[in-house]
Design an enzyme around this catalytic site. Structure first.
Site, PDB file in Angstrom:
ATOM      1  CB  SER A 101      -0.970  -0.049   1.184  1.00 20.55           C
ATOM      2  OG  SER A 101      -2.018   0.878   1.025  1.00 20.55           O
ATOM      3  CG  ASP A 226      -7.260  -3.302  -2.909  1.00 18.96           C
ATOM      4  OD1 ASP A 226      -7.921  -2.509  -2.210  1.00 18.96           O
ATOM      5  OD2 ASP A 226      -6.017  -3.360  -2.876  1.00 18.96           O
ATOM      6  CG  HIS A 254      -5.816  -2.512   0.773  1.00 23.21           C
ATOM      7  ND1 HIS A 254      -5.141  -2.211  -0.400  1.00 23.21           N
ATOM      8  CD2 HIS A 254      -5.213  -1.757   1.747  1.00 23.21           C
ATOM      9  CE1 HIS A 254      -4.190  -1.327  -0.154  1.00 23.21           C
ATOM     10  NE2 HIS A 254      -4.203  -1.048   1.136  1.00 23.21           N
TER      11      HIS A 254
END
Length: 274
Positions: A101, A226, A254
């Site tokens: 991320s 996601d 995610h």
């Protein structure tokens, strides 16, 4: 755990298999976490890699985990400098740099600013890069107003923000309340200032120039469900990073390192050995 000084800020680092790396010259995997978490999210990858004999390093960004939480330095350039200071202080080489991320975006910035110093391979895990939010000429991310709402929530009820982020955004599969509580506790361990200021960077940073500076093999692992980093963003990464390899997990959101744990670990090890 040790703390590395980065311009007067103590960056927390956990090392595993250090002595083996000195004796055997094994490769090193450096993990960079996402917002608003810490290196603890990689527990089930660290355990596996240690068993396989890798030297593993988990870094907590400033403001997160066990690192200092200064009032400044939450832009990607500074966080990349923090990573560079860790790598130099520990004398690391033959690195696979794995960023999840926001950590993926910082890893890409590191590769551009420091010309990939010490890094042989890059693994991007649901990376929030090159841009986390949509703009007039980047229509692939999430709405900036959604990030503004998260910043506002972090300013008034950060514990609920963390709980809602875990409950609503991280997972595509059903997991136990204990697992969700574990991720929530990791998120709540972040400082308030780090949570807010790193979210501002997520909203505003543009890393498109970073993608064009990668000279090492790149592996992208994403979850097809996601909603934090939509598949259009990782498709963009794959197009712009020449020669990159894309792995997709069909039933992951995610939290790609956990939703399909066994499949993810298989992909990750494959990326390490390819």
């Amino acid at each position: 755990m040790v703390h590395i000084n980065s311009g007067g800020v103590k960056i927390a680092v956990c090392e595993y298999n250090r002595e083996c790396s000195r004796r055997c010259g094994v490769d090193t995997v450096v993990f960079l976490h996402g917002w608003p978490l810490s290196h603890l999210i990689f527990e089930y990858q660290i355990n596996l890699l240690v068993e396989l004999g890798y030297h593993v390093v988990g870094v907590d960004f400033r403001g997160f985990g066990a690192s200092d939480a200064p009032a400044f330095g939450y832009d990607y350039n500074q966080m990349a400098r923090d990573v560079h200071n860790v790598i130099r202080a520990l004398g690391l080489s033959k690195i696979t740099l794995a960023g999840f991320s926001m950590g993926g975006a910082v890893a890409l910035r590191y590769m551009r600013i420091f010309k990939g110093f010490g890094v042989n391979k890059l693994i991007l895990l649901a990376a929030a890069a090159p841009c986390f939010t949509m703009s007039e000429n980047f229509p692939y991310g999430i709405d900036k107003r959604d990030v503004d709402a998260m910043i506002e929530k972090a300013s008034s009820d950060r514990p609920e923000l963390c709980r809602n982020f875990v409950d609503e955004k991280l997972f595509a599969r059903v997991h136990s309340n204990a697992i969700k509580g574990w991720f929530t506790a990791i998120a709540q361990s972040a400082s308030g200032i780090g949570t807010i200021k790193a979210a501002v960077s997520l909203r505003d940073e543009d890393g498109r120039d970073d993608l064009r500076c990668i000279k090492v093999p790149v592996f992208i692992i994403r979850g097809e469900k996601d909603t934090v980093v939509p598949v259009a963003v990782t498709d963009y990464q794959h197009r712009e990073i020449k020669g990159s390899t894309l792995f997709s997990l069909k039933n992951s959101a995610h939290a790609v390192m956990y939703d399909e744990l066994e499949n993810f670990n298989n992909f990750f090890v494959k990326a390490l050995v390819d």
